[in-house]
Scaffold this motif. Structure first.
Motif, short mmCIF file in Angstrom:
data_model
loop_
_atom_site.label_atom_id
_atom_site.label_comp_id
_atom_site.label_asym_id
_atom_site.label_seq_id
_atom_site.Cartn_x
_atom_site.Cartn_y
_atom_site.Cartn_z
N LYS A 1 34.65 27.53 52.35
CA LYS A 1 35.97 27.86 52.89
C LYS A 1 36.00 29.29 53.39
O LYS A 1 35.31 30.16 52.85
CB LYS A 1 37.06 27.63 51.84
CG LYS A 1 37.04 28.64 50.70
CD LYS A 1 38.32 28.55 49.86
CE LYS A 1 39.46 29.28 50.50
NZ LYS A 1 40.75 29.11 49.91
N PRO A 2 36.83 29.55 54.42
CA PRO A 2 37.03 30.93 54.86
C PRO A 2 37.86 31.68 53.82
O PRO A 2 38.78 31.12 53.24
CB PRO A 2 37.82 30.79 56.16
CG PRO A 2 37.83 29.34 56.49
CD PRO A 2 37.60 28.60 55.23
N VAL A 3 37.51 32.94 53.57
CA VAL A 3 38.29 33.78 52.66
C VAL A 3 38.58 35.11 53.35
O VAL A 3 38.05 35.38 54.43
CB VAL A 3 37.57 34.00 51.32
CG1 VAL A 3 37.48 32.71 50.53
CG2 VAL A 3 36.17 34.59 51.53
N TYR A 4 39.40 35.94 52.72
CA TYR A 4 39.82 37.21 53.32
C TYR A 4 40.33 36.98 54.75
O TYR A 4 39.89 37.63 55.69
CB TYR A 4 38.69 38.24 53.26
CG TYR A 4 38.36 38.64 51.82
CD1 TYR A 4 39.19 39.55 51.16
CD2 TYR A 4 37.28 38.09 51.15
CE1 TYR A 4 38.93 39.89 49.84
CE2 TYR A 4 37.01 38.43 49.83
CZ TYR A 4 37.84 39.34 49.18
OH TYR A 4 37.59 39.68 47.87
N GLY A 5 41.22 36.00 54.86
CA GLY A 5 41.85 35.73 56.14
C GLY A 5 40.87 35.29 57.21
O GLY A 5 41.17 35.38 58.39
N LEU B 1 43.15 43.55 48.51
CA LEU B 1 42.69 44.36 49.62
C LEU B 1 43.60 44.07 50.82
O LEU B 1 43.89 42.92 51.11
CB LEU B 1 41.27 43.90 49.95
CG LEU B 1 40.34 44.80 50.74
CD1 LEU B 1 40.07 46.07 49.95
CD2 LEU B 1 39.04 44.04 50.97
N ASP B 2 44.05 45.10 51.51
CA ASP B 2 44.98 44.91 52.62
C ASP B 2 44.43 43.88 53.62
O ASP B 2 43.39 44.12 54.23
CB ASP B 2 45.20 46.25 53.32
CG ASP B 2 46.31 46.18 54.38
OD1 ASP B 2 46.73 45.05 54.70
OD2 ASP B 2 46.72 47.24 54.87
N SER C 1 49.98 41.25 47.65
CA SER C 1 49.71 40.10 48.51
C SER C 1 50.98 39.69 49.24
O SER C 1 52.05 39.59 48.63
CB SER C 1 49.19 38.95 47.64
OG SER C 1 48.95 37.84 48.46
N PRO C 2 50.92 39.51 50.58
CA PRO C 2 52.15 39.36 51.37
C PRO C 2 53.13 38.28 50.87
O PRO C 2 54.32 38.53 50.79
CB PRO C 2 51.61 39.02 52.76
CG PRO C 2 50.28 39.68 52.82
CD PRO C 2 49.72 39.60 51.43
N PHE C 3 52.64 37.10 50.51
CA PHE C 3 53.59 36.06 50.06
C PHE C 3 54.23 36.43 48.72
O PHE C 3 55.32 35.95 48.39
CB PHE C 3 52.90 34.70 49.95
CG PHE C 3 52.53 34.11 51.28
CD1 PHE C 3 53.51 33.77 52.20
CD2 PHE C 3 51.20 33.91 51.62
CE1 PHE C 3 53.18 33.22 53.43
CE2 PHE C 3 50.86 33.38 52.85
CZ PHE C 3 51.84 33.03 53.76
N GLY D 1 46.58 36.59 49.65
CA GLY D 1 46.02 36.91 50.97
C GLY D 1 44.56 37.32 50.94
O GLY D 1 44.04 37.81 51.94
N ASP D 2 43.85 37.15 49.83
CA ASP D 2 42.41 37.44 49.84
C ASP D 2 41.60 36.13 49.79
O ASP D 2 40.90 35.81 50.73
CB ASP D 2 42.03 38.42 48.72
CG ASP D 2 42.56 38.04 47.35
OD1 ASP D 2 43.15 36.96 47.21
OD2 ASP D 2 42.38 38.84 46.40
#
Lengths: 352, 266
Positions: free
Chosen positions: A144-148, B11-12, B39-41, B126-127
């Motif tokens: 899965k993709p992580v860190y956006g 982490l931003d 974390s944004p949410f 968000g990480d």
């Protein structure tokens, strides 16, 4: 032979499209887990819904290659309600006793999978874009993709059952087992289809406990123009639009193209566009032929939502915006000067 | 109404890809000098909680963060947004805990603090974007859970919730106690704390709890692994964007349309 169970919830009276993609993921995982056997043999698909609705969905799952289809059908399941659907999912697993359970990462799957994992003592990885099998031939590797989306992770769970949710639009729906003949359905196929009936799993919701959460109303989104999910062309706006007026220009470009309108999270948070237009990891996952991003910087979180788009065009004033690294065509200019001209030019070419 | 909001410091997520690094040995992102944020949410969840307190005119909002000492910065921000209390669950074992280990820890903290009508989470961090901790805590506390809530209004001891779903939304009536996971919409964008409130937040106490305080056996949590990270890597991005040329809007538009016609997408 390890069994793989896919669980899908009927959505608005239909089998949701990601359910078939999840079946596709199950069939290809099955081929890796049991290479010497036909893939369908170890794949069981469960469908949950209200009376009358599930039969056609079950038939579709069988036609797309599920080896066995079970249905949990009950009047209390006519509308999606988390607690009842969870009990239905538990009922399905009680019959199948699968080693691997897959859901689509749609709103039902994201809701049900963690709680089902907790109830079964299993382990879950959400939002997978690929599945593989470890050298031990039983452990599923979940990617899965992580860190956006800035990194990819390979994960597994030591617990059993192993659960995963599959990100929509990352796996292929399997083709129907026998293609219809050119003049319509072949007679033998329609006979087989008519004879097909899923296995019904008995289901009785836990009585006596008052429901702490009650569905009052389900409201279907109203979208003016083309729906985002199935649009061939999508025009999206982001923070760079600078205000709600910018969205008017995005909308008029979209209507010129017969396209759907989308938005980045920044534009939704600013109140320029409703939440149901949000495209991205935590919004809609879309796969149009053409995606035009206007005033969108290209955060990975957003780009993850359009990773299956065929062509991406970026219009942004900042030539260093990350979106230009991901787009196929770029226009580094103020959208205010480009969009009106683009609409005019397109009207000439497309002739609307 | 007493509300707990569980927040995670990460982490931003806005950190650009060129500054983003991972350590393949620890299988984590390198924090180095990168900014850490709530974390944004989770900020949306804080906003929903604060609005609920304002609308019902009573009760308090407690922010809870499990994590290393830097998590106190996240709690200070929550206090600056006008959360009433802050609780930091801190333990060296956190480095090794996964979603389920953190959920067990938070469930123990929520039980020990006691008296919450509502426990709020962001829908996913968000990480790692797992989106599990809120649901797992609900199961551990045997509470009902509504996910992807964008709005919550008090109504006669119950709550009216709006839950975002595929292709629309649901209106749900719910009776506390319960767990909610929050998603963003235009009504719950997090408030910006004033300078004064930010200063004041530094004077407020942060209560600290260790796993031992909670009666949680850290080694048992680590042993009961839920998910293992096998590998993490940065995928290769192939960037070959063709920039459309032109002196003005008309030229740019004409050249773009020509290229789109070449690509047969029009």
């Amino acid at each position: 032979m390890p069994a793989i169970l896919t669980i899908a919830a009927m959505t608005n009276g239909r089998l949701p499209a990601p359910a078939l993609e999840t079946l596709g993921a199950a069939l290809s995982l099955s081929a890796k887990l049991n290479p010497s056997r036909p893939a369908a043999e170890s794949v069981v698909s469960a469908i949950i819904g209200g009376p009358g609705a599930v039969a056609a969905a079950a038939q579709e799952l069988a036609r797309r290659g599920a080896g066995r289809v079970i249905a949990v059908e009950h009047e209390s399941l006519a509308d999606y309600q988390a607690e009842l659907y969870l009990q239905a999912a538990e009922a399905a697993q009680a019959v199948v006793r699968a080693d691997v359970i897959l859901f689509a990462a749609d709103s039902a799957g994201r809701d049900l999978a963690p709680r089902l994992a907790a109830r079964l003592g299993g382990g879950l990885v959400t939002d997978c874009v690929a599945l593989d099998v470890d050298a031990d031939a039983v452990t599923v590797l979940m990617i899965k993709p992580v860190y956006g989306g800035k990194a990819m992770a390979v994960l597994s769970t030591p617990r059993r059952p192993q659960l995963a949710t599959i990100r929509p639009r990352t796996m292929e729906a399997p083709p129907p087992l026998s293609e219809a003949s050119p003049d319509g359905a072949g007679s033998s196929e329609s006979e087989a289809a008519a004879a097909f009936a899923p296995e019904f799993v008995p289901f009785a919701p836990e009585a006596g406990r008052p429901q702490a959460t009650r569905l009052i109303e389900r409201i279907q989104e109203k979208v003016e123009g083309v729906r985002l999910d199935d649009a061939r062309i999508v025009v999206s706006g982001g923070r760079g639009l600078g205000g709600p007026e910018g969205f008017q220009q995005v909308s008029s470009l979209a209507s010129t193209l017969g396209a759907a309108v989308g938005a980045s999270r920044a534009a939704v948070d600013a109140g320029w566009a409703p939440a149901n237009l949000q495209v991205g990891l935590t919004g809609k996952m879309i796969g149009p032929d053409l995606y035009i991003a206007v005033g969108i910087s290209g955060a990975m979180q957003h780009m993850a939502g359009v990773s299956s788009a065929k062509h991406i065009v970026a219009i942004n004033t900042d030539p260093d915006a990350p979106i230009f690294a991901l787009a196929e065509l770029g226009v580094a200019a103020d959208y205010r000067t480009v969009l009106p001209a683009l609409c005019a030019k397109l009207k000439e070419v497309v002739g609307t | 109404m007493n509300i707990a909001v569980c927040i995670k410091q990460i982490l931003d997520p806005e950190l650009p890809p060129r500054d983003f690094q991972i350590d393949r040995r620890t299988k984590k992102a390198v924090a180095a000098n990168a900014p850490l944020v709530i974390s944004p949410f989770d900020e949306n969840a804080l906003e929903v909680a604060l609005k609920l307190r304002e609308k019902s005119g009573e009760g308090k909002v407690t922010a809870i963060a499990a994590g290393p000492s830097t998590a106190q910065d996240a709690l200070r921000k929550a206090l600056a947004m006008k959360a009433d209390e802050a609780v930091h669950v801190s333990d060296p074992a956190f480095e090794q805990l996964d979603s389920d280990g953190i959920a067990s820890t938070l469930a123990a903290a929520i039980t020990q603090l006691g008296g919450f009508d509502l426990v709020l989470f962001g829908r996913q961090a968000g990480d790692w974007d797992f989106g599990q901790v809120g649901s797992l805590v609900a199961e551990k506390l045997e509470l009902p859970c509504v996910t992807f809530v964008s709005r919550a209004e008090p109504s006669d001891g119950n709550l009216s919730l709006r839950r975002e779903a595929d292709n629309g939304f649901e209106l749900i009536e719910a009776t506390p106690p319960l767990v909610l996971t929050v998603t963003n919409d235009e009504t719950n964008a997090p408030r910006l704390p004033s300078v004064r409130d930010t200063m004041m937040a530094f004077r407020k106490p942060i209560r600290t709890l260790s796993l031992a305080d909670l009666g949680v056996d850290a080694s048992a949590l680590v042993a009961a692994a839920y998910v293992e990270v096998r590998d993490i890597f940065i995928p290769v991005q192939e960037g070959h964007c063709e920039m459309v040329s032109g002196e003005n809007g008309e030229e740019l538009a004409a050249n773009l349309v020509r290229r789109l016609v070449d690509l047969k997408v029009l």
